[in-house]
Design an enzyme around this catalytic site. Sequence first.
Site, PDB file in Angstrom:
ATOM      1  N   LYS A 176      52.349  24.550  41.609  1.00 29.61           N
ATOM      2  CA  LYS A 176      53.092  25.785  41.339  1.00 29.61           C
ATOM      3  C   LYS A 176      53.092  26.656  42.596  1.00 29.61           C
ATOM      4  O   LYS A 176      52.044  27.128  43.033  1.00 29.61           O
ATOM      5  CB  LYS A 176      52.466  26.533  40.168  1.00 29.61           C
ATOM      6  CG  LYS A 176      52.504  25.719  38.869  1.00 29.61           C
ATOM      7  CD  LYS A 176      51.819  26.419  37.720  1.00 29.61           C
ATOM      8  CE  LYS A 176      50.326  26.506  37.919  1.00 29.61           C
ATOM      9  NZ  LYS A 176      49.597  26.926  36.686  1.00 29.61           N
ATOM     10  N   THR A 208      53.632  39.566  35.197  1.00 35.28           N
ATOM     11  CA  THR A 208      53.662  38.104  35.192  1.00 35.28           C
ATOM     12  C   THR A 208      52.388  37.499  34.604  1.00 35.28           C
ATOM     13  O   THR A 208      52.094  36.326  34.839  1.00 35.28           O
ATOM     14  CB  THR A 208      53.853  37.571  36.620  1.00 35.28           C
ATOM     15  OG1 THR A 208      52.790  38.082  37.455  1.00 35.28           O
ATOM     16  CG2 THR A 208      55.188  37.999  37.193  1.00 35.28           C
ATOM     17  N   GLY A 210      50.009  35.507  32.496  1.00 34.49           N
ATOM     18  CA  GLY A 210      50.182  34.369  31.611  1.00 34.49           C
ATOM     19  C   GLY A 210      51.144  33.309  32.073  1.00 34.49           C
ATOM     20  O   GLY A 210      51.409  32.345  31.339  1.00 34.49           O
ATOM     21  N   THR A 211      51.658  33.429  33.301  1.00 37.63           N
ATOM     22  CA  THR A 211      52.664  32.454  33.753  1.00 37.63           C
ATOM     23  C   THR A 211      52.115  31.034  33.796  1.00 37.63           C
ATOM     24  O   THR A 211      52.797  30.088  33.387  1.00 37.63           O
ATOM     25  CB  THR A 211      53.211  32.833  35.143  1.00 37.63           C
ATOM     26  OG1 THR A 211      52.113  33.089  36.023  1.00 37.63           O
ATOM     27  CG2 THR A 211      54.093  34.047  35.070  1.00 37.63           C
ATOM     28  N   GLY A 212      50.902  30.862  34.321  1.00 44.12           N
ATOM     29  CA  GLY A 212      50.348  29.513  34.446  1.00 44.12           C
ATOM     30  C   GLY A 212      50.108  28.861  33.104  1.00 44.12           C
ATOM     31  O   GLY A 212      50.473  27.692  32.882  1.00 44.12           O
ATOM     32  N   CYS A 213      49.502  29.605  32.183  1.00 42.70           N
ATOM     33  CA  CYS A 213      49.275  29.085  30.832  1.00 42.70           C
ATOM     34  C   CYS A 213      50.603  28.736  30.170  1.00 42.70           C
ATOM     35  O   CYS A 213      50.741  27.692  29.525  1.00 42.70           O
ATOM     36  CB  CYS A 213      48.539  30.122  29.990  1.00 42.70           C
ATOM     37  SG  CYS A 213      46.951  30.645  30.633  1.00 42.70           S
TER      38      CYS A 213
END
Length: 267
Positions: A176, A208, A210-213
């Site tokens: 990412k 932003t 929580g984007t990875g989860c």
Amino acid sequence: MRTPPPRVLTVAGSDSGGGAGIQADLKTMLALGTHGMSVLTAVTAQNSLGVQGAWELPAEAVRQQFRSVVDDIGTQAVKTGMLATAELVETVAELLDGLPVPVVVDPVGVSKHGDPLLAADALHAVRTALLPKATVATPNLDEVAQLTGVRVETEADLPRAAAAVLAYGPRWTLIKGGHLKDGEAVDLLTDGTDEHWLRAPRHDNRHTHGTGCTLAAAVAAELAKGRSVPEAAGAAKEYVTGAIAAGFALGGGIGPVDHGWRPGRGG
């Protein structure tokens, strides 16, 4: 009787503020037309300003949650997130052993605010026990550096980062690149042979959390529907890009992405 939707199991920590972790995973899975189930690994006291406390659950509690869900309901994909300790990493890796469904490993190391969510002595277990179980590993650039020592400064560094992660055994990795400062938001999906560059406009929105989860949960949801890894990653990228664009202020710090930004389009 209605046919049940595809089932997806998340094995992760709780975010009391609702923007990341188990809460983000379940919202994402619902938005994408799947039935989300959960194995809680840790509880955090967390809000828009950061993580004020974290407590991992006993390994036996994690094991029994997993067996309760998988042995009765079953699942068509698994996503792992915050695992906190070496013991929990090893427990989850053991539970995944032989499970004949896609596994998305989000090797969560630190929170959006820089708070540690993985003990230093757990890194070896992530590398040697968990990553080899992954159909797709989804590290961000900080997690790549933490796991491999490779530091990404530009888009041109992404293939080298991917190779370093793949060396630990996942079938695919989705690096990412959202932390890169310039140009588009670009991610690299590769299995070491095929490369898929996923690009999207970079939205000027600081909310932003929580984007990875959310991205990892979306990949798992799409895999549960039977999509290929490249198809699942592309669909997940499109979903999380819209969620970032619709992110909203909450509390005094960084607000969450909007998991419900496209109501009625799940499935």
